[in-house]
Design an enzyme around this catalytic site. Structure first.
Site, PDB file in Angstrom:
ATOM      1  N   GLU A 204       0.832  -1.210   0.000  1.00 53.80           N
ATOM      2  CA  GLU A 204       0.000   0.000   0.000  1.00 53.80           C
ATOM      3  C   GLU A 204       0.866   1.259   0.000  1.00 53.80           C
ATOM      4  OE1 GLU A 204      -2.345  -0.588   3.464  1.00 53.80           O
ATOM      5  OE2 GLU A 204      -3.731  -1.999   2.516  1.00 53.80           O
TER       6      GLU A 204
ATOM      7  N   SER B  65      19.215  -8.333  -7.620  1.00 52.20           N
ATOM      8  CA  SER B  65      18.107  -8.497  -8.568  1.00 52.20           C
ATOM      9  C   SER B  65      18.422  -9.498  -9.670  1.00 52.20           C
ATOM     10  CB  SER B  65      17.749  -7.152  -9.200  1.00 52.20           C
ATOM     11  OG  SER B  65      17.173  -6.294  -8.252  1.00 52.20           O
TER      12      SER B  65
ATOM     13  N   HIS C 259       3.966 -10.276  -9.594  1.00 49.02           N
ATOM     14  CA  HIS C 259       5.412 -10.499  -9.492  1.00 49.02           C
ATOM     15  C   HIS C 259       6.060  -9.383  -8.672  1.00 49.02           C
ATOM     16  CE1 HIS C 259       9.540 -11.469 -10.501  1.00 49.02           C
ATOM     17  NE2 HIS C 259       9.707 -10.215 -10.871  1.00 49.02           N
ATOM     18  N   SER C 260       5.667  -8.165  -8.932  1.00 50.80           N
ATOM     19  CA  SER C 260       6.141  -7.006  -8.179  1.00 50.80           C
ATOM     20  C   SER C 260       5.127  -5.892  -8.384  1.00 50.80           C
ATOM     21  CB  SER C 260       7.525  -6.559  -8.677  1.00 50.80           C
ATOM     22  OG  SER C 260       7.424  -5.960  -9.961  1.00 50.80           O
TER      23      SER C 260
END
Length: 487
Positions: free
Chosen positions: A164, A250, A379-380
């Site tokens: 959020e 990453s 996923h993101s």
């Protein structure tokens, strides 16, 4: 750019080039479909390299080194004995080849592209949190079980609130672990603090279990001065030298060979510990995975590979990635003992990782665990998964297969949890997390010159020139740069 936590120099210094060759051993197969888990399965059904001894009680497993069969390194034989007849065929002969015995046959037979039977999926709790009849698992105390559940709820709440916050523009990026809480927490509970963790980016629960505070999570996501990475990493790229948790990178699968190297160092130092690395099904499509598996097998390194097979590599389904029977069977090809586990069953995950660690540390062998689960979240925050998979499928996994709800039902059945404790826990966590975010958001940002430190002992002239030019540019165009970053 990835920023890695510092680990003692001996992890690198003790890497040796001494490798051996495995003997060729018999393999066996399981008996259930890939898409479903059997209702009863023994804990020791790792896909074996040799036939394992039978046992019914995990507490009866011998903790003496050598209880399980070991590979024997190839021993040279005289030329006269290199070719022997095979007892079950007059036409067949066996060659004592430097990589193991090679059996000759006059029959031309190709290996099938798929097994006639599929690997079993180890499961202890059904979807209603009931123990499956005759299930074989490692006993968990009330204290550990309640802590596991509390951490799963904390991780779930952490994901909800930070997601959020990203949508409100307060942080730039976020990745959730929704639907995979059991893999995070149960695996962490089965390890020790001395075990070195090489995560991907969906394992914050491992850090949470080890004592990483909500404030530390918030500091990293907001990139303030208290962030151990000094604000140089994207949010959720956590790391902790103190907690033996390498900083997240990453780049997909690069952590897997790193884990094997660290495990080999632990073995050379005769440490009572192992390395553990996490990755998704997409990571197994990278060359790093295959190189690491072979490296671990040949060096007999104490490393646990935990693959979160959640069905999707961003928008690429597993059906577009491989045709093999999932991930676990790949371990056999490399000579690595493997098991497929219901990743939404916390008790099964705890038992499998607990047993895997015992084998890795005491027998100096790598173990591959395929945790079958589902990525309920996107996923993101840069992804909208409803564009490539049906919303009702996501909702079904969220409601019917939620690992947190399943484990809660089990501890409630045992009389260890209730609705009052549930309400207090969720309220307390939310309050603590919102407070941590307020502090992290108001904290001072790292100075600009931190962008150029911690790589070289003495900063070279070209980097000093870049630093000078950057500061001059910020001073000329202050409105184009964040005002809260000290120059």
């Amino acid at each position: 750019m990835a920023f890695y936590s510092k680990i003692p120099r001996n992890i690198i210094n003790n890497l040796k080039s001494k490798v051996g060759l495995w003997s060729l051993m018999k393999q066996s197969h399981g008996t259930c479909s890939y898409s479903s888990c059997l209702n009863t399965i023994h804990l020791h059904r790792f896909l074996p390299l040799t036939t394992l001894p039978q046992f019914t009680n995990p507490d009866s497993i011998s903790h003496k080194k050598g209880h399980f069969p070991h590979f024997q390194r190839f021993q040279s034989t005289t030329t006269e004995k290199q070719i022997d007849s095979v007892p079950n065929g007059e036409q067949s002969q066996v060659l004592d080849f430097p990589g193991g015995k090679v059996v000759f046959s006059p029959e031309m037979r190709f290996l099938s592209e798929s097994p006639s039977v599929y690997s079993q999926c180890y499961r202890v709790l059904d979807d209603n949190g009931q123990l499956i009849s005759h299930s074989n698992f490692v006993t968990v105390s009330e204290e550990v079980a309640v802590k596991m559940y509390s951490n799963m709820v904390t991780l779930q709440t952490l994901d909800t609130i930070f997601y959020e916050a990203q949508r409100q523009g307060r942080i730039s990026f976020y990745v959730t672990s929704i639907g995979e809480e059991a893999i995070n927490i149960a695996s962490a509970a089965a390890l020790t603090s001395d075990d070195i963790v090489f995560p991907q980016y969906r394992e914050p629960g491992v850090l949470l279990w080890r004592g990483f505070t909500l404030q530390e999570f918030a500091n990293q996501c907001f990139g303030n001065k208290a962030d151990y990475g000094k604000g140089r990493q994207m949010p959720i790229h956590y790391g902790s030298n103190k907690l033996n948790y390498f900083t997240v990178a990453s780049t997909i699968a690069t952590q897997i060979p790193h884990a094997v190297g660290a495990a080999y160092s632990l073995k050379m130092d005769k440490k009572d510990a192992c390395a553990v690395t996490y990755f998704g099904d997409g990571g197994t499509s990278e060359g790093d995975f295959h190189a690491a598996m072979n490296f671990a097998a040949v060096t007999e390194s104490p490393v646990i590979f935990i693959c979160r097979n959640n069905g999707w590599a961003i928008s690429t389904p597993t059906s577009d990635q491989f045709r093999s029977d999932g991930i676990a069977v790949r371990g056999q090809a490399y000579g690595v003992r493997s098991i497929r586990v219901d990743g939404n069953d916390a008790l099964a995950m705890y038992s499998a990782v607990h047993s895997a660690r015992h084998m890795a540390v005491n027998e100096h062998r790598p173990i591959l665990i395929e945790a079958v689960t589902y990525r309920v979240g996107h996923h993101s925050t840069s992804d909208d998964s409803t564009k490539y998979r049906p919303a009702n499928e996501i909702e079904w996994w969220r409601m019917a297969r939620d690992p947190v709800t399943r484990f809660r039902k089990w501890i409630e059945i045992n009389g260890w949890w209730g609705s009052e404790a549930e309400s207090q826990l969720r309220s307390s966590i939310r309050s603590q997390l919102l407070h941590a975010i307020q502090i992290a958001e108001r904290a001072e940002k790292p100075p600009v010159n931190d962008l150029f430190t911690d790589v070289y002992d003495n900063i070279p002239s070209n980097l000093r020139e870049q630093e000078k030019l950057l500061k001059e540019t910020i001073n000329r165009h202050p409105k184009d740069y964040p005002a809260d970053v000290p120059i």
